[in-house]
Design a protein around this motif. Structure first.
Motif, mmCIF file in Angstrom:
data_model
loop_
_atom_site.group_PDB
_atom_site.id
_atom_site.type_symbol
_atom_site.label_atom_id
_atom_site.label_comp_id
_atom_site.label_asym_id
_atom_site.label_seq_id
_atom_site.Cartn_x
_atom_site.Cartn_y
_atom_site.Cartn_z
ATOM 1 N N ARG A 51 -72.683 37.562 -24.366
ATOM 2 C CA ARG A 51 -72.574 37.653 -25.816
ATOM 3 C C ARG A 51 -73.275 38.888 -26.383
ATOM 4 O O ARG A 51 -72.834 39.434 -27.401
ATOM 5 C CB ARG A 51 -73.146 36.397 -26.465
ATOM 6 C CG ARG A 51 -72.388 35.110 -26.105
ATOM 7 C CD ARG A 51 -73.117 33.878 -26.614
ATOM 8 N NE ARG A 51 -72.494 32.632 -26.169
ATOM 9 C CZ ARG A 51 -71.478 32.038 -26.784
ATOM 10 N NH1 ARG A 51 -70.973 32.578 -27.881
ATOM 11 N NH2 ARG A 51 -70.978 30.915 -26.286
ATOM 12 N N LYS A 59 -66.649 42.655 -21.539
ATOM 13 C CA LYS A 59 -66.399 41.258 -21.906
ATOM 14 C C LYS A 59 -65.018 40.802 -21.452
ATOM 15 O O LYS A 59 -64.853 39.673 -20.966
ATOM 16 C CB LYS A 59 -66.520 41.090 -23.420
ATOM 17 C CG LYS A 59 -67.944 41.133 -23.949
ATOM 18 C CD LYS A 59 -67.968 40.898 -25.446
ATOM 19 C CE LYS A 59 -69.392 40.908 -25.981
ATOM 20 N NZ LYS A 59 -69.444 40.670 -27.444
ATOM 21 N N ASP A 259 -64.787 34.016 -25.979
ATOM 22 C CA ASP A 259 -64.513 34.353 -27.372
ATOM 23 C C ASP A 259 -63.207 33.679 -27.808
ATOM 24 O O ASP A 259 -62.141 33.949 -27.244
ATOM 25 C CB ASP A 259 -64.399 35.866 -27.527
ATOM 26 C CG ASP A 259 -64.301 36.288 -28.992
ATOM 27 O OD1 ASP A 259 -64.398 35.390 -29.875
ATOM 28 O OD2 ASP A 259 -64.123 37.482 -29.242
ATOM 29 N N ASP A 270 -66.324 27.265 -29.389
ATOM 30 C CA ASP A 270 -67.501 27.947 -28.843
ATOM 31 C C ASP A 270 -68.719 27.094 -29.176
ATOM 32 O O ASP A 270 -69.296 27.191 -30.259
ATOM 33 C CB ASP A 270 -67.632 29.350 -29.438
ATOM 34 C CG ASP A 270 -68.706 30.155 -28.725
ATOM 35 O OD1 ASP A 270 -69.265 29.630 -27.731
ATOM 36 O OD2 ASP A 270 -68.998 31.278 -29.161
#
Length: 643
Positions: A51, A59, A259, A270
């Protein structure tokens, strides 16, 4: 250090098992909290790196790696491999507990069979049980880490009193590269044989029993040594461990929350905290920890066997049994139930609810109506009043009576059906009167004596003899012959003394009885117990059925006995064939006098004022022929009159 919680779950109450979740000693939390915290920490670190530290391109690459790990991690057969392994470990753990060496059986034999209350006899018994305890101690030293810490050398064994200094010298002088736990067993065998030679053991059978118990004890010790020597293959243990830890290493990456904006399937939320992943780790890793704890129960874990306590207990109990308790019996006195045939120990107020009646079988609660299945609508009016209260005792009988559908009384005529019933006597039957349609024109001959309504319903029909059907018999259908023996009653009046020995009074000779086809009226088709209705009357009704279609006779006839007595007593009381003929003729004459009202083709039995020992049986073939001829003559007489 075994954790015992049996008293906490003795009763299945509300949240009884939930209270066990709050215990710490021996719990899964104590075993797993380190691994659980490490897994949660690593998961948190990877989540923060994804994150906060990775770029957008990194990512996307991490997301592809996470999806790949999540997809193929489920292909690892963790449940199958781990479940089979834990089952194997638990079975092995329980078998080791079953084979723990206990000297109780052996010390009982030594205390009762090795005689002598002098000092030598006492020394002999104590030495024998000490050798047994020394054998178990040497085994526990080799398999248990806790016992090995307590007795690290032979010097500690000597200091504890399990071995004398002289015995230690003999023990160390025996050169053997193997474990020498068998040496005290040899000492025990030789000492027992010497005691037999000296007369301390008075019987060779007692010596054999002692040696057999000693061999069983040695087998227990050898079994524990074998479990310690040959364990679960190391390959299997490694496979299970690698499967579990590899699966959760893949879960560290594959179970990350990605995500949601990227639109990956299954990643719409999430939540930051993987609740079900943590539960899965808790269950699978806890399962593996159970196997790790039980694979060797002689360690120092919370649920391992208390080997040191077993050693202390065995030594103390065995010495007490063979020394202080040898022939030390309390004085015999009469117990408190000496003159009480029904011994019932008292209950406290707290245990009063546990005083229950004895179980007598699942059929005890069945009412008599459930067994007999009678239709009380076919009973005479005077018998229904006494039979209905008996039947209404069963709830099932009332429900069945409300739901049953009665057939019209004028459809068919009932006929007896004899069902074989399980009994101590062979070939016993119970009469079952049922309605068979289409058989109105076939009625049984006069040789079939149907049990009267007042006869006991629990009587049995026993097979007395069998004889082939006579070809000269007038009836074309062969039916069973019945011997009627009414139940005995103790209230017989004095008038029976004036009667004939068969129950019939002397009467002048009259007309011969007519042989007609026997049928059962609708009202007298049911049997009732004499204890309920009483021996009011025995009445057989015969109806002449015309135009009966002929049918070929059977090849065999049965002679059955209907009696509450035993078969032997009933056979002994059977009359001779000639006496039976005289009784039949006297019966017909008595019926012609007493019952002149009914039709000529109806035969009624008299009131039961006769002797209750009356029984009838089938005669031989010659008498059957004579009776058949006489019956034909009687039948021809009315027919000639009508002409």
């Amino acid at each position: 250090m075994t954790v015992t919680y049996s008293s906490k779950v003795a009763n299945a109450t509300f949240l009884s098992f939930h209270r066990l979740l709050l215990r710490w000693r021996g719990s899964i939390y104590k075993l797993l909290y380190r691994e659980f915290l490490l897994f949660a920490l690593l998961y948190t670190v990877l989540s923060l790196i994804y994150r906060l530290l990775l770029s957008e391109q990194q990512k996307r690459l991490f997301e592809k790696l996470s999806i790949y790990c999540d997809r193929y991690a489920e292909q690892i057969p963790v449940t199958f491999v781990l479940g089979f392994y834990v089952t194997l470990v638990v079975n092995r753990w329980w078998n080791q507990f079953v084979n723990l060496p206990w000297p109780d059986r052996l010390m009982f034999h030594i205390s009762s069979c090795v005689q002598g209350k002098d000092e030598y006899g006492r020394l002999l018994r104590r030495t024998l049980v000490r050798y047994i305890n020394l054998t178990s101690l040497l085994i526990f030293r080799s398999v248990s880490t806790a016992v090995c810490k307590r007795f690290p050398t032979i010097d500690h064994v000597v200091e504890a009193g399990f071995m004398t200094p002289e015995e230690r010298k003999v023990f160390e002088n025996i050169r053997s590269p193997h474990l020498k736990y068998w040496i005290p067993v040899v000492w025990f065998s030789n000492l027992a044989s010497r005691a037999r030679q000296e007369g301390r053991i008075r019987d060779a059978i007692d010596l054999q029993n002692i040696l057999n118990e000693m061999n069983i004890f040695r087998t227990w010790c050898a079994t524990l040594f074998g479990y310690d020597w040959v364990g679960i293959p190391l390959v299997y243990t490694q496979v299970v461990t690698l499967a579990v830890y590899t699966f959760f290493f893949a879960c560290l990456i594959g179970r990350q929350f990605l995500d949601p904006a990227q639109g990956h399937p299954g990643h719409d939320l999430d939540l930051y905290v993987p609740v079900f992943t943590l539960l899965q780790f808790f269950f699978y890793s806890g399962w593996l920890k159970v196997a790790e704890q039980l694979i060797n129960p002689f360690g120092e874990d919370d649920d391992d066997f208390e080997a040191n306590w077993i050693i202390d207990r065995n030594l103390q109990v065995s010495l007490l049994a063979v020394d202080e308790m040898h022939m030390n019996l309390p004085h015999m006195t009469k117990d408190m139930y000496w003159n009480d045939s029904d011994a019932r120990p008292p209950y406290t107020l707290a245990a009063a609810d546990y005083c229950i009646a004895s179980f007598l079988g699942s059929t005890t609660d069945m009412g008599l109506s459930d067994i007999l299945e009678f239709d009380d609508n076919h009973l005479p009016p005077q018998q229904q009043e006494s039979f209905l209260p008996r039947r209404q005792e069963s709830v099932f009988g009332r429900v069945r009576r409300l739901l049953s559908v009665q057939e019209p009384p004028d459809l068919t005529d009932p006929r007896p059906v004899f069902k074989r019933h399980s009994s101590d006597a062979t070939s016993s039957f119970y009469p079952d009167f049922r309605v068979n349609q289409g058989l109105l024109d076939k009625a049984p001959p006069s040789s079939l004596a149907i049990p009267p309504p007042s006869m006991d319903t629990l009587s049995t029909l026993r097979e007395v003899s069998s004889s082939p059907a006579s070809p000269e018999s007038s009836s074309s259908i062969a039916f069973p012959r019945l011997v009627v023996s009414p139940p005995l009653f103790g209230d017989a009046n004095d008038e029976s003394a004036d009667k004939h020995q068969n129950g019939f009074g002397s009467s002048p000779p009259g007309d011969a009885p007519s042989l007609e086809t026997l049928s059962i009226s609708r009202k007298s088709s049911n049997c009732c117990s004499p204890t309920q209705l009483g021996p009011k009357e025995f009445r057989w009704t015969t109806l002449h059925v015309k135009n009966r279609p002929p049918s070929r006779p059977r090849g065999r006839q049965f002679s059955l006995q209907f009696s509450r007595q035993t078969s032997k007593a009933s056979v002994r009381s059977l009359p001779s064939p000639k006496a039976l003929g005289r009784r039949r003729r006297g019966l017909s004459r008595l019926q012609s006098r007493r019952f002149a009202g009914p039709a000529a083709d109806t035969l009624h039995l008299p009131e039961p004022e006769y002797d209750h020992d009356f029984q009838g049986t089938a005669g031989n073939e010659e008498e059957e022929k004579e009776e058949t001829n006489s019956s034909e003559e009687v039948l021809d007489a009315p027919s000639s009159g009508t002409k």
